[in-house]
Design a protein around this motif. Structure first.
Motif, PDB file in Angstrom:
ATOM      1  N   VAL A  38       0.739  -1.320  -0.051  1.00 22.91           N
ATOM      2  CA  VAL A  38      -0.090  -0.045  -0.074  1.00 22.91           C
ATOM      3  C   VAL A  38       1.007   1.180   0.012  1.00 22.91           C
ATOM      4  O   VAL A  38       0.729   2.264  -0.654  1.00 22.91           O
ATOM      5  N   ILE A  39       1.793   1.129   0.679  1.00 27.99           N
ATOM      6  CA  ILE A  39       2.703   2.579   0.996  1.00 27.99           C
ATOM      7  C   ILE A  39       3.554   2.767  -0.334  1.00 27.99           C
ATOM      8  O   ILE A  39       3.592   3.741  -0.686  1.00 27.99           O
ATOM      9  N   ILE A  40       4.055   1.722  -0.669  1.00 27.56           N
ATOM     10  CA  ILE A  40       5.058   1.920  -2.100  1.00 27.56           C
ATOM     11  C   ILE A  40       4.040   2.445  -3.222  1.00 27.56           C
ATOM     12  O   ILE A  40       4.325   3.511  -3.751  1.00 27.56           O
ATOM     13  N   HIS A  41       2.626   2.051  -3.279  1.00 26.45           N
ATOM     14  CA  HIS A  41       1.876   2.340  -4.336  1.00 26.45           C
ATOM     15  C   HIS A  41       1.455   3.987  -3.946  1.00 26.45           C
ATOM     16  O   HIS A  41       1.214   4.778  -5.167  1.00 26.45           O
ATOM     17  N   GLN A  42       1.201   4.052  -2.836  1.00 30.38           N
ATOM     18  CA  GLN A  42       0.602   5.496  -2.466  1.00 30.38           C
ATOM     19  C   GLN A  42       1.744   6.743  -2.639  1.00 30.38           C
ATOM     20  O   GLN A  42       1.627   7.676  -3.234  1.00 30.38           O
ATOM     21  N   THR A  43       2.856   6.063  -2.013  1.00 30.00           N
ATOM     22  CA  THR A  43       4.070   7.266  -2.532  1.00 30.00           C
ATOM     23  C   THR A  43       4.378   7.344  -3.950  1.00 30.00           C
ATOM     24  O   THR A  43       4.614   8.603  -4.239  1.00 30.00           O
ATOM     25  N   LYS A  44       4.323   6.332  -4.804  1.00 35.08           N
ATOM     26  CA  LYS A  44       4.192   6.529  -6.221  1.00 35.08           C
ATOM     27  C   LYS A  44       3.278   7.523  -6.591  1.00 35.08           C
ATOM     28  O   LYS A  44       3.494   8.528  -7.627  1.00 35.08           O
ATOM     29  N   GLU A  45       1.895   7.378  -6.078  1.00 31.71           N
ATOM     30  CA  GLU A  45       1.170   8.493  -6.556  1.00 31.71           C
ATOM     31  C   GLU A  45       1.236   9.920  -6.158  1.00 31.71           C
ATOM     32  O   GLU A  45       1.155  10.860  -6.825  1.00 31.71           O
ATOM     33  N   LEU A  46       1.791  10.027  -4.990  1.00 29.90           N
ATOM     34  CA  LEU A  46       2.313  11.474  -4.370  1.00 29.90           C
ATOM     35  C   LEU A  46       3.428  11.759  -5.454  1.00 29.90           C
ATOM     36  O   LEU A  46       3.439  12.880  -5.651  1.00 29.90           O
ATOM     37  N   TRP A  47       4.448  10.957  -5.922  1.00 29.28           N
ATOM     38  CA  TRP A  47       5.567  11.576  -6.698  1.00 29.28           C
ATOM     39  C   TRP A  47       4.824  12.039  -8.033  1.00 29.28           C
ATOM     40  O   TRP A  47       5.257  12.711  -8.711  1.00 29.28           O
ATOM     41  N   LEU A  48       3.558  11.074  -8.484  1.00 21.12           N
ATOM     42  CA  LEU A  48       3.296  11.305  -9.711  1.00 21.12           C
ATOM     43  C   LEU A  48       2.534  12.795  -9.632  1.00 21.12           C
ATOM     44  O   LEU A  48       2.418  13.409 -10.724  1.00 21.12           O
ATOM     45  N   LYS A  49       2.026  13.051  -8.636  1.00 22.60           N
ATOM     46  CA  LYS A  49       1.186  14.240  -8.323  1.00 22.60           C
ATOM     47  C   LYS A  49       2.296  15.497  -8.470  1.00 22.60           C
ATOM     48  O   LYS A  49       2.144  16.335  -9.230  1.00 22.60           O
ATOM     49  N   GLN A  50       3.416  15.262  -7.987  1.00 24.67           N
ATOM     50  CA  GLN A  50       4.352  16.248  -8.226  1.00 24.67           C
ATOM     51  C   GLN A  50       4.988  16.437  -9.696  1.00 24.67           C
ATOM     52  O   GLN A  50       5.202  17.472 -10.122  1.00 24.67           O
ATOM     53  N   ILE A  51       5.223  15.250 -10.227  1.00 21.87           N
ATOM     54  CA  ILE A  51       5.687  15.079 -11.499  1.00 21.87           C
ATOM     55  C   ILE A  51       4.684  16.024 -12.632  1.00 21.87           C
ATOM     56  O   ILE A  51       5.167  16.709 -13.474  1.00 21.87           O
ATOM     57  N   LEU A  52       3.449  15.572 -12.554  1.00 10.09           N
ATOM     58  CA  LEU A  52       2.377  16.389 -13.180  1.00 10.09           C
ATOM     59  C   LEU A  52       2.412  17.853 -13.051  1.00 10.09           C
ATOM     60  O   LEU A  52       2.204  18.772 -13.832  1.00 10.09           O
ATOM     61  N   HIS A  53       2.467  18.144 -11.637  1.00  7.76           N
ATOM     62  CA  HIS A  53       2.757  19.652 -11.321  1.00  7.76           C
ATOM     63  C   HIS A  53       4.169  20.453 -11.981  1.00  7.76           C
ATOM     64  O   HIS A  53       3.795  21.534 -12.563  1.00  7.76           O
ATOM     65  N   GLU A  54       5.135  19.780 -12.008  1.00  2.48           N
ATOM     66  CA  GLU A  54       6.454  20.016 -12.811  1.00  2.48           C
ATOM     67  C   GLU A  54       6.028  20.126 -14.385  1.00  2.48           C
ATOM     68  O   GLU A  54       6.716  21.203 -14.970  1.00  2.48           O
ATOM     69  N   VAL A  55       5.758  19.122 -14.996  1.00  5.82           N
ATOM     70  CA  VAL A  55       5.390  19.104 -16.421  1.00  5.82           C
ATOM     71  C   VAL A  55       4.385  19.985 -16.765  1.00  5.82           C
ATOM     72  O   VAL A  55       4.822  20.357 -17.718  1.00  5.82           O
ATOM     73  N   ALA A  56       3.454  20.275 -16.031  1.00  5.14           N
ATOM     74  CA  ALA A  56       2.539  21.300 -16.345  1.00  5.14           C
ATOM     75  C   ALA A  56       2.907  22.683 -16.461  1.00  5.14           C
ATOM     76  O   ALA A  56       3.008  23.680 -17.396  1.00  5.14           O
ATOM     77  N   LEU A  57       4.048  23.090 -15.332  1.00  4.68           N
ATOM     78  CA  LEU A  57       4.844  24.275 -15.564  1.00  4.68           C
ATOM     79  C   LEU A  57       5.644  24.321 -16.659  1.00  4.68           C
ATOM     80  O   LEU A  57       5.679  25.369 -17.362  1.00  4.68           O
ATOM     81  N   ALA A  58       6.608  23.221 -16.918  1.00  4.16           N
ATOM     82  CA  ALA A  58       7.566  23.128 -18.027  1.00  4.16           C
ATOM     83  C   ALA A  58       6.642  23.379 -19.369  1.00  4.16           C
ATOM     84  O   ALA A  58       7.189  24.021 -20.254  1.00  4.16           O
ATOM     85  N   GLN A  59       5.693  22.844 -19.485  1.00  7.76           N
ATOM     86  CA  GLN A  59       4.781  23.049 -20.727  1.00  7.76           C
ATOM     87  C   GLN A  59       4.369  24.189 -20.933  1.00  7.76           C
ATOM     88  O   GLN A  59       4.541  24.789 -22.070  1.00  7.76           O
ATOM     89  N   SER A  60       3.836  25.096 -19.937  1.00  9.99           N
ATOM     90  CA  SER A  60       3.444  26.421 -20.110  1.00  9.99           C
ATOM     91  C   SER A  60       4.686  27.214 -20.522  1.00  9.99           C
ATOM     92  O   SER A  60       4.320  28.338 -21.191  1.00  9.99           O
ATOM     93  N   LEU A  61       5.738  27.006 -19.965  1.00 11.21           N
ATOM     94  CA  LEU A  61       6.999  27.892 -20.344  1.00 11.21           C
ATOM     95  C   LEU A  61       7.509  27.503 -21.618  1.00 11.21           C
ATOM     96  O   LEU A  61       7.638  28.375 -22.439  1.00 11.21           O
ATOM     97  N   VAL A  62       7.326  26.288 -22.007  1.00  9.60           N
ATOM     98  CA  VAL A  62       7.761  26.063 -23.493  1.00  9.60           C
ATOM     99  C   VAL A  62       6.483  26.540 -24.302  1.00  9.60           C
ATOM    100  O   VAL A  62       7.135  27.117 -25.506  1.00  9.60           O
ATOM    101  N   ARG A  63       5.289  26.312 -23.892  1.00  9.22           N
ATOM    102  CA  ARG A  63       4.454  27.126 -24.758  1.00  9.22           C
ATOM    103  C   ARG A  63       4.474  28.637 -25.030  1.00  9.22           C
ATOM    104  O   ARG A  63       4.134  29.095 -26.129  1.00  9.22           O
ATOM    105  N   ALA A  64       5.031  29.260 -24.171  1.00  5.98           N
ATOM    106  CA  ALA A  64       5.299  30.554 -24.119  1.00  5.98           C
ATOM    107  C   ALA A  64       6.824  31.017 -24.705  1.00  5.98           C
ATOM    108  O   ALA A  64       6.860  32.206 -24.750  1.00  5.98           O
ATOM    109  N   GLY A  65       7.465  29.929 -25.042  1.00  3.60           N
ATOM    110  CA  GLY A  65       8.839  30.296 -25.743  1.00  3.60           C
ATOM    111  C   GLY A  65       9.889  30.302 -24.557  1.00  3.60           C
ATOM    112  O   GLY A  65      10.991  30.775 -25.132  1.00  3.60           O
ATOM    113  N   ASP A  66       9.552  30.331 -23.471  1.00  5.68           N
ATOM    114  CA  ASP A  66      10.511  30.473 -22.398  1.00  5.68           C
ATOM    115  C   ASP A  66      11.200  28.999 -22.013  1.00  5.68           C
ATOM    116  O   ASP A  66      10.979  28.341 -21.007  1.00  5.68           O
ATOM    117  N   LEU A  67      12.197  28.646 -22.834  1.00  2.55           N
ATOM    118  CA  LEU A  67      12.474  27.305 -22.944  1.00  2.55           C
ATOM    119  C   LEU A  67      13.589  27.099 -21.780  1.00  2.55           C
ATOM    120  O   LEU A  67      13.498  26.045 -20.985  1.00  2.55           O
TER     121      LEU A  67
END
Length: 268
Positions: A38-67
């Motif tokens: 349970v803990i292994i999989h819940q931890t993975k989901e928490l890290w995935l939440k952070q990854i999605l948070h980071e990818v969303a920011l990176a994507q907004s920056l790339v989309r704006a041309g701020d590479l």
């Protein structure tokens, strides 16, 4: 803007909402090793939440041309992916006998159904609408995955920026139906080849490309370790979610989010 001043009675446990977090582990069986599962999989989901948070920011920056500012978030994602991959070694301390004692309580549940993992794949360009069917009982997760499927991927945004900088990118790649899986293109490969053959001129794009390859590399490494861990614990049994288990997981090792960034290396 939110006032950053903390409440006078703020504590570590209250800030992290620890009582609720630590009450979220509810093994169904009495078997000792189910808590680890349970803990292994819940931890993975928490890290995935952070990854999605980071990818969303990176994507907004790339989309704006701020590479360049996007590099930080992409590098952070790669580091998180490494931690997630290492966690398979912890799960592998569970023997086949340990797992089989509680496997039955999982029913038809499976990591195959993770909406966050599927949203990550989708944001990186691996789009597949069939995974929506696993979120019919979770409207918010279904809506988030649907939105990601309908939106340009991080790779689509990178290609748009290549074109905006004056590099020839095929119109069919720029104007494609972004809700559909991306298909590799010789023209897109040629565009990236221009970047790799003149890195000084196209340095921001070269660095972006290598950050994207880091993500793909780390995702492939994670998948490979997943395959090895599953085979170590359940062999070639079918997965709990009805998949072919190791056979299905092995088939995912051929996937590439940014295919031309791999194929161009042969032509350099």
């Amino acid at each position: 803007m939110t006032d950053p001043t903390p409440a006078a009675d703020m504590t570590y446990a209250r800030y992290l909402d620890l009582d609720r977090l630590l009450a979220a582990q509810n093994p169904i069986s009495d078997e000792h090793d189910e808590m680890l599962f349970v803990i292994i999989h819940q931890t993975k989901e928490l890290w995935l939440k952070q990854i999605l948070h980071e990818v969303a920011l990176a994507q907004s920056l790339v989309r704006a041309g701020d590479l360049v500012p996007a590099y930080k978030s992409l590098a952070r994602v790669s580091r998180i992916q490494a931690v997630m991959t290492q966690s398979w070694d912890i799960l592998a301390t569970m023997t086949p006998a340990d797992y089989l004692r509680f496997r039955g309580v999982l029913g038809s549940s499976s990591g195959f159904q993770s909406d966050q993992f599927r949203r990550l794949e989708t944001m990186l360009g691996l789009k597949d609408a069939k995974f929506l069917s696993f979120q019919l009982d979770r409207p918010e997760a279904h809506a988030a995955l649907s939105e990601a499927l309908a939106a340009p991927s991080l790779y689509d945004d990178a290609l748009a920026q290549l074109a905006a900088a004056g590099i020839a990118v095929p119109a069919e790649a720029l104007n494609r139906d972004v809700s559909q899986p991306y298909e590799p293109s010789e023209g897109v490969e040629a565009a990236w080849l221009e970047v790799y053959r003149d890195t000084e001129r196209w340095w921001p794009f070269y660095q972006l490309a290598e950050k994207l390859v880091d993500l793909d590399d780390a995702l492939l490494t994670w998948r490979h370790k997943h395959v090895v861990t599953v085979e170590r614990i359940i062999g070639r049994r079918r997965g709990t979610g009805g998949t072919d288990g190791v056979a299905y997981l092995s088939s995912t090792l051929d996937r590439r989010c940014f295919p031309e960034l791999w194929s161009l290396r042969t032509r350099l």
